[in-house]
Motif scaffolding. Sequence first.
Motif, PDB file in Angstrom:
ATOM      1  N   HIS A  24      10.470 -33.834  34.981  1.00 40.88           N
ATOM      2  CA  HIS A  24       9.427 -33.326  35.977  1.00 40.88           C
ATOM      3  C   HIS A  24       9.311 -34.234  36.830  1.00 40.88           C
ATOM      4  O   HIS A  24       9.393 -35.442  36.644  1.00 40.88           O
ATOM      5  CB  HIS A  24       8.317 -33.036  35.133  1.00 40.88           C
ATOM      6  N   ALA A  25       8.810 -33.944  38.102  1.00 42.44           N
ATOM      7  CA  ALA A  25       8.277 -34.877  39.310  1.00 42.44           C
ATOM      8  C   ALA A  25       7.044 -34.395  39.486  1.00 42.44           C
ATOM      9  O   ALA A  25       6.647 -33.038  39.619  1.00 42.44           O
ATOM     10  CB  ALA A  25       9.320 -34.433  40.426  1.00 42.44           C
ATOM     11  N   GLN A  26       6.257 -35.147  39.986  1.00 45.73           N
ATOM     12  CA  GLN A  26       4.775 -35.183  40.652  1.00 45.73           C
ATOM     13  C   GLN A  26       4.778 -35.208  42.196  1.00 45.73           C
ATOM     14  O   GLN A  26       5.235 -36.176  42.595  1.00 45.73           O
ATOM     15  CB  GLN A  26       3.998 -36.000  39.835  1.00 45.73           C
ATOM     16  N   TYR A  27       4.276 -34.202  42.756  1.00 45.43           N
ATOM     17  CA  TYR A  27       4.168 -34.434  44.202  1.00 45.43           C
ATOM     18  C   TYR A  27       2.617 -34.114  44.406  1.00 45.43           C
ATOM     19  O   TYR A  27       2.300 -32.803  44.347  1.00 45.43           O
ATOM     20  CB  TYR A  27       4.837 -33.272  44.830  1.00 45.43           C
ATOM     21  N   ASP A  80      -0.667 -32.827  43.593  1.00 36.54           N
ATOM     22  CA  ASP A  80      -1.352 -32.303  42.615  1.00 36.54           C
ATOM     23  C   ASP A  80      -0.537 -31.340  41.737  1.00 36.54           C
ATOM     24  O   ASP A  80      -0.699 -30.710  40.765  1.00 36.54           O
ATOM     25  CB  ASP A  80      -2.505 -31.826  42.881  1.00 36.54           C
ATOM     26  N   LYS A  81       1.062 -31.292  42.306  1.00 33.75           N
ATOM     27  CA  LYS A  81       2.059 -30.407  41.737  1.00 33.75           C
ATOM     28  C   LYS A  81       2.853 -31.069  40.849  1.00 33.75           C
ATOM     29  O   LYS A  81       3.389 -32.098  40.929  1.00 33.75           O
ATOM     30  CB  LYS A  81       2.576 -29.681  42.774  1.00 33.75           C
ATOM     31  N   LYS A  82       2.950 -30.545  39.603  1.00 35.49           N
ATOM     32  CA  LYS A  82       3.904 -31.060  38.667  1.00 35.49           C
ATOM     33  C   LYS A  82       5.293 -29.992  38.485  1.00 35.49           C
ATOM     34  O   LYS A  82       5.002 -28.782  38.410  1.00 35.49           O
ATOM     35  CB  LYS A  82       3.504 -31.260  37.164  1.00 35.49           C
ATOM     36  N   VAL A  83       6.432 -30.455  39.275  1.00 34.50           N
ATOM     37  CA  VAL A  83       7.385 -29.579  38.996  1.00 34.50           C
ATOM     38  C   VAL A  83       8.773 -30.143  38.379  1.00 34.50           C
ATOM     39  O   VAL A  83       9.090 -31.111  38.310  1.00 34.50           O
ATOM     40  CB  VAL A  83       8.240 -29.549  40.586  1.00 34.50           C
ATOM     41  N   CYS A  84       9.167 -28.879  37.246  1.00 31.57           N
ATOM     42  CA  CYS A  84      10.276 -29.266  36.523  1.00 31.57           C
ATOM     43  C   CYS A  84      11.531 -29.158  37.289  1.00 31.57           C
ATOM     44  O   CYS A  84      11.913 -28.185  38.207  1.00 31.57           O
ATOM     45  CB  CYS A  84      10.221 -28.129  35.428  1.00 31.57           C
ATOM     46  N   ASP A 132      16.158 -28.768  33.417  1.00 24.74           N
ATOM     47  CA  ASP A 132      15.890 -28.412  32.030  1.00 24.74           C
ATOM     48  C   ASP A 132      17.359 -27.355  31.977  1.00 24.74           C
ATOM     49  O   ASP A 132      18.121 -27.269  32.799  1.00 24.74           O
ATOM     50  CB  ASP A 132      14.705 -27.253  32.213  1.00 24.74           C
ATOM     51  N   GLN A 173      13.255 -26.954  44.490  1.00 26.18           N
ATOM     52  CA  GLN A 173      12.985 -27.852  45.516  1.00 26.18           C
ATOM     53  C   GLN A 173      14.503 -28.463  46.139  1.00 26.18           C
ATOM     54  O   GLN A 173      15.505 -27.967  45.764  1.00 26.18           O
ATOM     55  CB  GLN A 173      12.297 -29.056  44.997  1.00 26.18           C
ATOM     56  N   LYS A 177       9.188 -39.719  50.372  1.00 20.14           N
ATOM     57  CA  LYS A 177       9.052 -40.683  49.280  1.00 20.14           C
ATOM     58  C   LYS A 177       9.770 -42.151  49.633  1.00 20.14           C
ATOM     59  O   LYS A 177      10.811 -42.128  50.590  1.00 20.14           O
ATOM     60  CB  LYS A 177      10.039 -40.191  48.207  1.00 20.14           C
TER      61      LYS A 177
END
Length: 188
Positions: free
Chosen positions: A51-54, A56-60, A63, A92, A128
């Motif tokens: 997962h990545a955090q952007y 307040d969003k946590k994106v898988c 998987d 993304q 980033k």
Amino acid sequence: MNELKLKRKYGDRADWTRVVKREFIQDFFDEDGFKGHVTMLKVIKITEPLHAQYGDKKVCIIDEGYTWLQHFPKGARHSVTTMFNVAGEIVQWYIDICYQNGIDNDRPWMDDLFLDIIILPAGEVFHKDADELELALSCGVIDDELYYIAVSEADAIKKQIEGNQLNLLHLTKVHKECLEQRLTSRRI
């Protein structure tokens, strides 16, 4: 933080131990709007999701059943990786700013220049690793010329995104479908 240095990253991600079973295909495209190599990694089995955090969003981003499509535009100073979930929806776009793209022993690669731009499907844009670029310059890992290349390319990409003119964002689904068809015919 990993050791600060320029890294060559390959499209086949052969050294990625998180992915334990995969399918992979690549091709060279020469068409209106894009010329370069495209790689597609279909994830079958992994050790654990990522997962990545952007904000307040946590994106898988990886998987089982996910697909990563990476574009290496010829002569460009960026590479675009599009992550698709198991349903085939874009999770993304991840744009690596790089010194150059190339190919070695039929393996597309890029020399990463630290800066990254992430675009989520709803249109949010995240930048980033500007701190890593600054540190690389101050520590002598890169010189003023490479710093300027990274900043200039990132600025140019930002303008293309703002103007909805980054062609690769519009070509990802088409190229994924094309490579999936080739992968299917290779299995037969």
